[in-house]
Each structure stands twice: as C-alpha cells, then as structure tokens.
Design an enzyme around this catalytic site. Structure first.
Site, short mmCIF file in Angstrom:
data_model
loop_
_atom_site.label_atom_id
_atom_site.label_comp_id
_atom_site.label_asym_id
_atom_site.label_seq_id
_atom_site.Cartn_x
_atom_site.Cartn_y
_atom_site.Cartn_z
N ARG A 287 0.75 -1.28 0.00
CA ARG A 287 -0.02 0.55 0.54
C ARG A 287 1.18 1.18 -0.15
O ARG A 287 0.27 2.21 -0.56
CB ARG A 287 -1.02 -0.09 1.12
CG ARG A 287 -1.89 -0.58 0.99
CD ARG A 287 -2.81 -0.81 1.93
NE ARG A 287 -4.24 -1.71 1.71
CZ ARG A 287 -5.11 -2.22 2.98
NH1 ARG A 287 -4.70 -1.43 3.92
NH2 ARG A 287 -5.77 -2.99 2.96
N ARG A 383 1.54 -1.97 7.43
CA ARG A 383 0.80 -2.67 7.41
C ARG A 383 0.29 -3.51 6.41
O ARG A 383 -0.07 -3.50 4.99
CB ARG A 383 -0.72 -2.75 8.06
CG ARG A 383 -1.52 -3.90 8.28
CD ARG A 383 -3.04 -3.20 8.85
NE ARG A 383 -3.57 -2.38 8.25
CZ ARG A 383 -4.52 -2.81 7.35
NH1 ARG A 383 -5.04 -3.94 7.58
NH2 ARG A 383 -5.30 -1.78 6.73
#
Length: 540
Positions: A287, A383
């Site tokens: 991401r 994450r």
C-alpha cells in the site's frame, strides 16, 4: 448525578478486538462481570466498514512461513518476527472461532470450499472474506453474540475520558483501576472501577483531513494510555489507503484492495496505466508504494484523482464479488461494470500504538491494549493488507487467556474519587472546538502526510503545541463534551506522530522524507517514553 460502577473487567471499545475479547472472557469466566463501552452505537466503529477480508493460512498450497515472509517483506524491515509468527500461527484457530460464532464466509460454491482472494503484498490467495463486506459480517455476528452474553453489560454512547491509576502494593508499580467515563445521554462523568481494563478503541486516522475511517477514530486509547504513563512506538507510520472514492458528496468511502487483487487497473486521467513504472508488482505492490505513486502522479499532473478500472471484467463477476462497492458507487452515478472509479489516497490505519507483549499487557499493571490501538510489532513500517482483523482476533484471545489465568490474584481496587466538575461551566463558544479540530486535521494532512520534510514537521509541531495550550485552557474551564474529549486526544496523538516522524531520519515504509530519502542499514523502532512512565518503581 454521577455513578460509581464496579466490574471485574472493563473493555473500552466495541470493534472486532473489544467484542472478541469480551466474548472469550464471557465464555471462559461466566462468574466475572464485564462492562463493554462503546462511544457511539456498537456497530459504528471501523470494523463494520472493513471490506477486504482476513489473512490466514487456510490453503494446502500456502504455509505459515510464506505468510510470515510476506508480512516481513511488506513491513520494511521493522516487523518483529516473533510477533508475526505468533499471529500467523494462530490464524487458522482465529478463523475457526469466527466460523463457530456463525460468521458466513463466501464459498467457491454452495457447500464448497471457502473462497480465498489475493491482495497487495501476498504471494498466495489467503484472504478469507464475506463478499466485499467482511467487516460487517464479522461485526454483526459478534454483536449478536455479545447481546446474548449474560455477564456482559453494554454501555453505548459512553466515552472514556481518562484511566484511573493507583499504586499496586504487590508489584511496587502502578496499576490501572478503571476509567472516568462520560455518559453522553445524561452528560454525567461516571467512575467505572475494574480489576482489569482493556483498551480496544481503534486507531487515530481522524487526525488527517481525508480518511477512510468513521468519525470515532480519534486515537482515544493511545492518548489515554500515554497520559497514564505507557510507552508508544512507531507512531510515524500512518498507512494511507491508496483507493478511496473521490466524489464531492462521498465521505470516507473506501474502495477495497480486493478489486486490485482481482485484476483492477490504476489509470491516469488519459486512461494509461502507470504502476509498473513504480514497482514490478504494479497494482499488487504494498500500500505505501501504491499510495506514494498515486500521490506523485496527481502532483505531477495537477490532477484531482486517478482512476481504478475493473470494467474489463465480466459484469456478473463484478456484481457478485463486489456488491458493496458496486452499490456504493452506483449511488453516486458510477457504474463500475462500465466505467472507472475516481480514487485518491486517504489516511486509513495507524501502524504504531501502545507498546504491548503477546498477551496485550502494557507498562501499566492490569491495563491491556489490543487491536489498532496497540503496537505488537506485527506491522513494522507498513501493514500488509488484511492482517489487521487477524491481529484483533489473535490478540483478543491471548489477552483474554491471560486475564482469565490471573484475575483471581488481582485485588479489587480501592474506590476512586468522583469526577470533580464543581468549577466548570457550560461553554457558549463551541465554535472553538470545531475550528481547532479543522485546523489540526488540515495541517496534519499538509505537513505530516504521505511525503514529509523536516521543515513541514517542525511547523506542524509548533502548531500542535499552540493548539494544545488552547485545548487545555478550554478543558479546564468548561464541561466536557464528546467533541472536546476527541479533540484533546487527537492533539496528543498528533504530537506523538510528529515527534516520531522527526526522530526517524530516513525513509522507510510508510514514512517517506524528502530530507532523508535513503534507508538506514539498521532498522530500529521509534519509542517515545512519557514523563510519568508507569513502569518505574514507586514508594508505597
């Protein structure tokens, strides 16, 4: 009239982490009385809106080692391998527990194997999901189960102000003995005493102007734990979800990463793809890379957004796999089976938090922190998709197990004094709160966003300290409200984010600095220690 309530365990937060922990406790210790607080309705937290799914090792061709390595690779060298391995090894049991509770995950066919999808950073299909509304399926099931738990008292529209800290004669340290809580209905501040307290209040993405999170993500648990003397770590790593719907009438509408997992393309306004120029994995890169690439292209072109296009797929496939995204976009006049979705990055997940061990224990005795509020070491500098709900479930169970094993040894805390509101008045200047809230979120977005510089960070630190002075003066003189509590907490968390970002003189994962574009050879956590550090011995 304020009340004094006493429980064995106080759980603050009603997302996946808080509900799962309360259910584990209820099922294992029916003789213990449990209070669960939700500052709005039970279903108003971030869990309800989670779309993608839960990462777990469920396929015969997948392995614990593969999931561990994918997570470590995505984490930019900062993941704690013991925490990653602990989480991944417990993933099948966590999913089975959800199935046992009644969560209806999507199957390949009626009565067939569970359908697993793939998301950015994962080398295998390992995301179990319930269509594209996994959070709602999990959350609604846990809410249904918690309503049936006879020893759990639910308190909706209650927001915690501060933790109660008392000396612990047994350990010669400090312990958490409960919390002061605002009842939003009666406007009274009640005292909740407890032998163990669990913070599961979610993250702090509401510190930013643009976010995929609901309004409640104001960093309450992190701020309360910091004020009570707990260390925090890696607060500079704020994950910006690459794809949130860009539309003047849409608010916090996330477009799930699973679209890219099923072949959606990111495109410039001219229709050309661009991700392969930034990473060989293209749309399936982690991401931070995707968000930074989108941010770069928008600034380079002066564009308001980029576009996510899955219209080349079969319309029935799109509607069956992504019914929530399809309907959400359709209400804004966008048919994703025929046209691309305008998207922008938005603050999405707080990778840092309150430092805990594998049982969720903090520096303050009898205080546990789980979920997005906690820093477990799992996420590192970034994450990996769909590891967050897994972390909530795994640590909810381990914290519950530790509480069950030790609660009988814990003394009932002494009665705390009532909240003193004798010298405060009603405010006729609430515009100050809304103005400060808006100012904080704007300078956090402008100065502490996807790309940072030391000058911007120093400017933001100066601004947040001025705001804190105003908030402290306001807090001392007027009756507390939910908006004031959240603003106070956001200002604390914003300062922790800024100071952590200033400490990290490199670019790593979600923290990208134009002043320090390289990565240091040695990967180290950023740990902030509060002035009243709770883990120090004291004189009783």
């Amino acid at each position: 009239m304020s009340k004094h309530l006493s429980y064995d365990i106080l759980v603050i937060g009603s997302g996946a982490a808080g509900l799962a922990l309360a259910l584990h406790l209820s099922q294992q210790r029916p003789e213990n009385r449990i209070a669960l607080l939700s500052k709005q309705r039970l279903q108003d937290g971030s869990t309800w809106f989670a779309q993608g799914g839960i990462a777990a090792v469920l396929d015969q061709f997948d392995s614990v080692e593969s999931h561990v390595q994918d997570t470590i690779n995505a984490g930019g060298g900062l993941c704690h391998e013991d925490a990653v391995r602990f989480t991944v090894e417990n993933s099948p049991a966590a999913i089975q527990w959800l199935i046992d509770q009644g969560v209806d995950f999507t199957r390949e066919s009626e009565g067939g194997e569970y359908h697993l999808t793939k998301e950015g950073g994962h080398s295998h299909r390992r995301i179990i999901h319930s269509a594209d509304a996994t959070g709602r399926a999990v959350h609604s099931t846990l809410i249904e189960r918690i309503h049936a738990a006879p020893n759990v008292d639910l308190f909706e529209h209650h927001i915690a102000l501060d933790l109660i800290r008392q000396p612990n004669p047994r350990t010669k340290r400090f312990r958490c003995a409960g919390a002061y809580v605002l009842n939003k209905s009666s406007e009274s501040v009640d005292v909740f005493g407890a032998r163990a307290v669990v913070l599961a209040t979610g993250g702090a993405s509401k510190a930013y102007l643009y976010t995929s999170n609901p309004d409640g993500a104001s960093g309450d648990g992190i701020a309360m734990a910091w004020r009570a003397g707990c260390r925090v770590a890696n607060m500079e790593f704020n994950q910006f979800h690459p794809t949130c719907l860009y539309h003047p009438e849409a608010k916090s509408l996330l477009v799930t990463e699973a679209l890219r997992g099923e072949g959606a393309h990111l495109k410039l306004p001219n229709g050309k793809r661009f991700m392969k120029r930034f990473d060989k994995r293209a749309e399936l890169a982690p991401r931070d890379i995707v968000a930074r690439a989108i941010d770069h292209e928008m600034k380079r072109l002066g564009a308001d957004c980029v576009f996510l296009d899955i219209s080349h797929k079969d319309p029935e496939f799109i509607k069956s796999h992504f019914p929530t995204v399809y309907q959400n976009c359709l209400q804004y006049g966008i048919d994703i089976t025929r046209e691309p979705i305008p998207v922008v990055p938005a603050a999405h997940y707080t990778c840092g938090g309150v430092m805990v061990d594998s049982d969720g224990k903090t520096d303050l005795d009898q205080l546990y922190v789980i979920g997005e509020t906690a820093f477990t070491g799992l996420h590192g500098a970034n994450r990996m998709a769909s590891n967050s709900l897994l972390e909530c479930l795994v640590y909810a169970r381990s914290a519950a197990n530790h509480i069950v094993a030790t609660i009988d040894e814990v003394e009932v805390p002494r009665k705390a004094p009532a909240w003193d509101a004798s010298r405060v008045t009603d405010s006729d200047e609430d515009v100050v709160i809304s103005h400060n809230w808006d100012e904080l979120r704007r300078f956090m977005w402008d100065y502490v966003g996807i790309v940072r510089t030391r000058k911007r960070l120093e400017r933001a630190l100066h601004r947040v300290k001025l705001l804190q002075d105003e908030i402290l003066e306001y807090y001392a003189n007027y009756k507390v409200t939910s908006d004031l509590i959240e603003l106070r907490n956001l200002a604390v968390v914003a300062q922790l984010i800024i100071e952590s970002a200033l400490d990290r003189k490199e670019s790593r994962g979600l923290h990208y600095s134009l002043d320090y574009p390289g990565q240091r050879e040695l990967a180290m956590d950023t740990i902030l220690v509060p002035p009243n550090f709770a883990n120090q011995a004291h004189v009783v």
